[in-house]
Design a protein around this motif. Structure first.
Motif, PDB file in Angstrom:
ATOM      1  N   PRO A 146     -10.655  -4.441  -4.895  1.00  0.00           N
ATOM      2  CA  PRO A 146      -9.215  -4.647  -4.963  1.00  0.00           C
ATOM      3  C   PRO A 146      -8.666  -5.139  -3.634  1.00  0.00           C
ATOM      4  O   PRO A 146      -9.341  -5.073  -2.600  1.00  0.00           O
ATOM      5  CB  PRO A 146      -8.671  -3.255  -5.283  1.00  0.00           C
ATOM      6  CG  PRO A 146      -9.649  -2.331  -4.634  1.00  0.00           C
ATOM      7  CD  PRO A 146     -10.991  -2.996  -4.784  1.00  0.00           C
ATOM      8  N   LYS A 147      -7.443  -5.647  -3.667  1.00  0.00           N
ATOM      9  CA  LYS A 147      -6.848  -6.183  -2.446  1.00  0.00           C
ATOM     10  C   LYS A 147      -6.530  -5.081  -1.444  1.00  0.00           C
ATOM     11  O   LYS A 147      -6.441  -5.324  -0.252  1.00  0.00           O
ATOM     12  CB  LYS A 147      -5.579  -6.971  -2.787  1.00  0.00           C
ATOM     13  CG  LYS A 147      -5.869  -8.251  -3.565  1.00  0.00           C
ATOM     14  CD  LYS A 147      -6.832  -9.158  -2.807  1.00  0.00           C
ATOM     15  CE  LYS A 147      -7.088 -10.451  -3.545  1.00  0.00           C
ATOM     16  NZ  LYS A 147      -8.079 -11.307  -2.855  1.00  0.00           N
ATOM     17  N   SER A 148      -6.344  -3.873  -1.909  1.00  0.00           N
ATOM     18  CA  SER A 148      -6.184  -2.718  -1.016  1.00  0.00           C
ATOM     19  C   SER A 148      -6.917  -1.548  -1.654  1.00  0.00           C
ATOM     20  O   SER A 148      -6.930  -1.407  -2.876  1.00  0.00           O
ATOM     21  CB  SER A 148      -4.705  -2.376  -0.814  1.00  0.00           C
ATOM     22  OG  SER A 148      -4.099  -2.027  -2.041  1.00  0.00           O
ATOM     23  N   GLY A 149      -7.520  -0.729  -0.827  1.00  0.00           N
ATOM     24  CA  GLY A 149      -8.310   0.377  -1.353  1.00  0.00           C
ATOM     25  C   GLY A 149      -9.780   0.197  -1.040  1.00  0.00           C
ATOM     26  O   GLY A 149     -10.147  -0.498  -0.089  1.00  0.00           O
TER      27      GLY A 149
ATOM     28  N   LEU B  34     -17.910  -3.568  -0.434  1.00  0.00           N
ATOM     29  CA  LEU B  34     -18.677  -3.472   0.808  1.00  0.00           C
ATOM     30  C   LEU B  34     -18.530  -2.084   1.427  1.00  0.00           C
ATOM     31  O   LEU B  34     -19.525  -1.488   1.869  1.00  0.00           O
ATOM     32  CB  LEU B  34     -18.231  -4.537   1.811  1.00  0.00           C
ATOM     33  CG  LEU B  34     -18.981  -4.513   3.141  1.00  0.00           C
ATOM     34  CD1 LEU B  34     -20.459  -4.822   2.954  1.00  0.00           C
ATOM     35  CD2 LEU B  34     -18.366  -5.499   4.141  1.00  0.00           C
ATOM     36  N   TYR B  35     -17.313  -1.572   1.487  1.00  0.00           N
ATOM     37  CA  TYR B  35     -17.108  -0.228   2.029  1.00  0.00           C
ATOM     38  C   TYR B  35     -17.948   0.783   1.237  1.00  0.00           C
ATOM     39  O   TYR B  35     -18.593   1.649   1.822  1.00  0.00           O
ATOM     40  CB  TYR B  35     -15.626   0.157   1.959  1.00  0.00           C
ATOM     41  CG  TYR B  35     -15.332   1.538   2.503  1.00  0.00           C
ATOM     42  CD1 TYR B  35     -14.905   1.710   3.813  1.00  0.00           C
ATOM     43  CD2 TYR B  35     -15.489   2.679   1.703  1.00  0.00           C
ATOM     44  CE1 TYR B  35     -14.648   2.977   4.319  1.00  0.00           C
ATOM     45  CE2 TYR B  35     -15.251   3.945   2.207  1.00  0.00           C
ATOM     46  CZ  TYR B  35     -14.823   4.090   3.512  1.00  0.00           C
ATOM     47  OH  TYR B  35     -14.587   5.347   4.014  1.00  0.00           O
ATOM     48  N   LEU B  36     -17.924   0.640  -0.083  1.00  0.00           N
ATOM     49  CA  LEU B  36     -18.679   1.559  -0.938  1.00  0.00           C
ATOM     50  C   LEU B  36     -20.180   1.454  -0.665  1.00  0.00           C
ATOM     51  O   LEU B  36     -20.873   2.471  -0.587  1.00  0.00           O
ATOM     52  CB  LEU B  36     -18.384   1.243  -2.400  1.00  0.00           C
ATOM     53  CG  LEU B  36     -19.009   2.147  -3.452  1.00  0.00           C
ATOM     54  CD1 LEU B  36     -18.559   3.592  -3.266  1.00  0.00           C
ATOM     55  CD2 LEU B  36     -18.656   1.658  -4.853  1.00  0.00           C
ATOM     56  N   ALA B  37     -20.670   0.221  -0.501  1.00  0.00           N
ATOM     57  CA  ALA B  37     -22.101   0.024  -0.210  1.00  0.00           C
ATOM     58  C   ALA B  37     -22.482   0.663   1.119  1.00  0.00           C
ATOM     59  O   ALA B  37     -23.546   1.296   1.235  1.00  0.00           O
ATOM     60  CB  ALA B  37     -22.420  -1.467  -0.194  1.00  0.00           C
TER      61      ALA B  37
ATOM     62  N   LEU C 130     -14.909 -11.664   2.163  1.00  0.00           N
ATOM     63  CA  LEU C 130     -14.892 -10.432   1.391  1.00  0.00           C
ATOM     64  C   LEU C 130     -14.014  -9.399   2.071  1.00  0.00           C
ATOM     65  O   LEU C 130     -13.653  -9.547   3.236  1.00  0.00           O
ATOM     66  CB  LEU C 130     -16.305  -9.883   1.208  1.00  0.00           C
ATOM     67  CG  LEU C 130     -17.017  -9.199   2.374  1.00  0.00           C
ATOM     68  CD1 LEU C 130     -18.303  -8.544   1.889  1.00  0.00           C
ATOM     69  CD2 LEU C 130     -17.325 -10.137   3.517  1.00  0.00           C
ATOM     70  N   SER C 131     -13.687  -8.370   1.328  1.00  0.00           N
ATOM     71  CA  SER C 131     -12.846  -7.307   1.854  1.00  0.00           C
ATOM     72  C   SER C 131     -13.690  -6.247   2.557  1.00  0.00           C
ATOM     73  O   SER C 131     -14.767  -5.890   2.081  1.00  0.00           O
ATOM     74  CB  SER C 131     -12.052  -6.660   0.721  1.00  0.00           C
ATOM     75  OG  SER C 131     -11.366  -5.514   1.171  1.00  0.00           O
ATOM     76  N   TYR C 132     -13.184  -5.755   3.685  1.00  0.00           N
ATOM     77  CA  TYR C 132     -13.842  -4.671   4.424  1.00  0.00           C
ATOM     78  C   TYR C 132     -13.074  -3.361   4.245  1.00  0.00           C
ATOM     79  O   TYR C 132     -13.407  -2.361   4.856  1.00  0.00           O
ATOM     80  CB  TYR C 132     -13.879  -5.006   5.920  1.00  0.00           C
ATOM     81  CG  TYR C 132     -14.799  -6.155   6.279  1.00  0.00           C
ATOM     82  CD1 TYR C 132     -16.114  -5.922   6.682  1.00  0.00           C
ATOM     83  CD2 TYR C 132     -14.364  -7.474   6.215  1.00  0.00           C
ATOM     84  CE1 TYR C 132     -16.961  -6.974   7.015  1.00  0.00           C
ATOM     85  CE2 TYR C 132     -15.204  -8.531   6.543  1.00  0.00           C
ATOM     86  CZ  TYR C 132     -16.495  -8.270   6.947  1.00  0.00           C
ATOM     87  OH  TYR C 132     -17.340  -9.318   7.271  1.00  0.00           O
ATOM     88  N   SER C 133     -12.033  -3.375   3.414  1.00  0.00           N
ATOM     89  CA  SER C 133     -11.124  -2.232   3.331  1.00  0.00           C
ATOM     90  C   SER C 133     -11.754  -1.028   2.642  1.00  0.00           C
ATOM     91  O   SER C 133     -12.663  -1.148   1.815  1.00  0.00           O
ATOM     92  CB  SER C 133      -9.844  -2.623   2.596  1.00  0.00           C
ATOM     93  OG  SER C 133     -10.092  -2.828   1.222  1.00  0.00           O
ATOM     94  N   GLY C 134     -11.241   0.135   3.012  1.00  0.00           N
ATOM     95  CA  GLY C 134     -11.679   1.390   2.418  1.00  0.00           C
ATOM     96  C   GLY C 134     -10.476   2.250   2.096  1.00  0.00           C
ATOM     97  O   GLY C 134      -9.330   1.824   2.263  1.00  0.00           O
ATOM     98  N   PRO C 135     -10.686   3.478   1.660  1.00  0.00           N
ATOM     99  CA  PRO C 135      -9.569   4.369   1.317  1.00  0.00           C
ATOM    100  C   PRO C 135      -8.843   4.859   2.564  1.00  0.00           C
ATOM    101  O   PRO C 135      -9.402   4.872   3.663  1.00  0.00           O
ATOM    102  CB  PRO C 135     -10.269   5.524   0.597  1.00  0.00           C
ATOM    103  CG  PRO C 135     -11.634   5.560   1.213  1.00  0.00           C
ATOM    104  CD  PRO C 135     -11.993   4.118   1.468  1.00  0.00           C
ATOM    105  N   ASN C 136      -7.604   5.239   2.394  1.00  0.00           N
ATOM    106  CA  ASN C 136      -6.799   5.833   3.474  1.00  0.00           C
ATOM    107  C   ASN C 136      -6.709   4.930   4.703  1.00  0.00           C
ATOM    108  O   ASN C 136      -6.632   5.415   5.832  1.00  0.00           O
ATOM    109  CB  ASN C 136      -7.381   7.199   3.880  1.00  0.00           C
ATOM    110  CG  ASN C 136      -7.541   8.141   2.708  1.00  0.00           C
ATOM    111  OD1 ASN C 136      -6.659   8.257   1.863  1.00  0.00           O
ATOM    112  ND2 ASN C 136      -8.683   8.806   2.630  1.00  0.00           N
TER     113      ASN C 136
END
Length: 349
Positions: free
Chosen positions: A213-216, A220-223, A243-249
């Protein structure tokens, strides 16, 4: 009067999936599935005869008729029609859902990807094409279910159906990018189970998929979080570095990498060193995270890696006014404190 108004505005209860249809879907028996879906068609002799096991199920589920091996196909069809008690012209068996809101296509996509299951999908899709995009109560599509179950051939087949001659490119893109209630695509499901083959397949179908998603939480973060380094490399290379590098919080992939070790940290820093100064919702940089680790004051450590990639992170405080050196001191990491102070002196000179 109030109650009648209330009743009229309530959503109708979903139709519960017929148990025989559910059984056929779980087993990948396309013959039984087609036999059920063809009920009510005016034909002297149905072309497909179900197995005796299927007929036994019919008896177990409450048919009043005595069905035996010598029964004709038409008699069996009549028994099924009586049991279902649904006019085929008014209610479709395919309207039924499971307790979690899943359609028969969700069920088939979850339970297998042998030829029988793939043919079952084709039979269902030929009658109700919209079920390909249907979402259950968790927001999962059949593609989510297939990816989560590790069904490579099923994932490929569902994508092929989305690409049929009548579908636009945007429609296929929409199918692949659909998110569930956790804002996860089918790609996230493949990462969750560590299936690099399905990850590759999905990325080949849509190289932008690792941006959702665009935020969250990004794939990649999950991997990185799951220490799936091969999948992380696949995501990076297959996305053409977009690609997105974003994660939660508010976190990013480097926040996760420093907690997973030097190898993953090195990879992420190589891909995007700008992540070093990005903060999470508490104002913490990846260096704040690294500073809280025990035994990270030696050369080549995670702390040292982040520090060498961008030493300005030393001078970023979190929302409580704490710098990385304060974090290191709070966990008793004397060596890390000394390393930070020495680096600070060098920068001053």
């Amino acid at each position: 009067m109030a109650s009648s108004i209330h009743d009229s505005t309530m959503e109708p209860l979903p139709v519960i999936m017929n148990p025989l249809l559910l059984s056929s879907a779980c087993s990948g028996s396309w013959q039984e599935l087609e036999f059920l879906l063809n009920r009510g068609i005016d034909q002297a002799q149905p072309s497909i005869m179900p197995s005796q096991a299927f007929l036994d199920l019919l008896m177990a589920y409450g048919s009043d008729s005595c069905i035996n091996k010598s029964a004709s196909a038409q008699q069996v069809s009549d028994d099924i029609e009586a049991f279902l008690k649904l006019p085929s012209t008014l209610v479709s068996l395919l309207d039924g859902v499971t307790t979690d809101g899943g359609t028969v296509l969700h069920v088939v996509a979850t339970y297998g990807d042998s030829d029988g299951f793939l043919r079952s999908v084709d039979i269902i899709h030929s009658r109700e094409k919209h079920l390909l995009f249907a979402q259950n109560k968790n927001g999962d599509t059949p593609l989510h279910c297939a990816a989560r179950a590790g069904m490579f051939r099923m994932v490929s087949h569902l994508i092929s159906l989305a690409r049929d001659e009548h579908a636009s490119v945007n429609r296929v893109k929409e199918f692949l990018e659909m998110e569930n209630r956790l804002k996860e695509t089918a790609l996230h499901q493949a990462v969750h189970i560590g299936d690099n083959g399905i990850v590759k397949l999905l990325m080949e179908a849509n190289s932008e998929l690792a941006s959702f998603p665009k935020s969250g939480t990004s794939p990649l973060y999950l991997a990185i979080l799951l220490e799936e380094d091969i999948i992380a490399e696949t995501l990076y290379s297959a996305s053409n570095m977009k690609l997105s590098y974003s994660g939660p919080n508010g976190q990013n992939a480097l926040h996760a990498a420093v907690l997973r070790g030097r190898e993953l940290t090195e990879k992420v820093l190589e891909w995007n060193s700008d992540l070093t100064t990005q903060t999470d919702e508490r104002g913490s940089t990846p260096l704040h995270f690294a500073a809280a680790l025990v035994g990270q004051s030696f050369r080549g450590s995670v702390c040292c890696q982040v520090l060498e990639a961008n030493s300005t992170a030393l001078y970023q405080s979190d929302h409580n006014g704490l710098y990385p050196v304060h974090v290191a001191a709070s966990v008793g990491e004397r060596g890390t404190v000394i390393m930070f102070l020495n680096k600070s002196r060098c920068l001053r000179w």
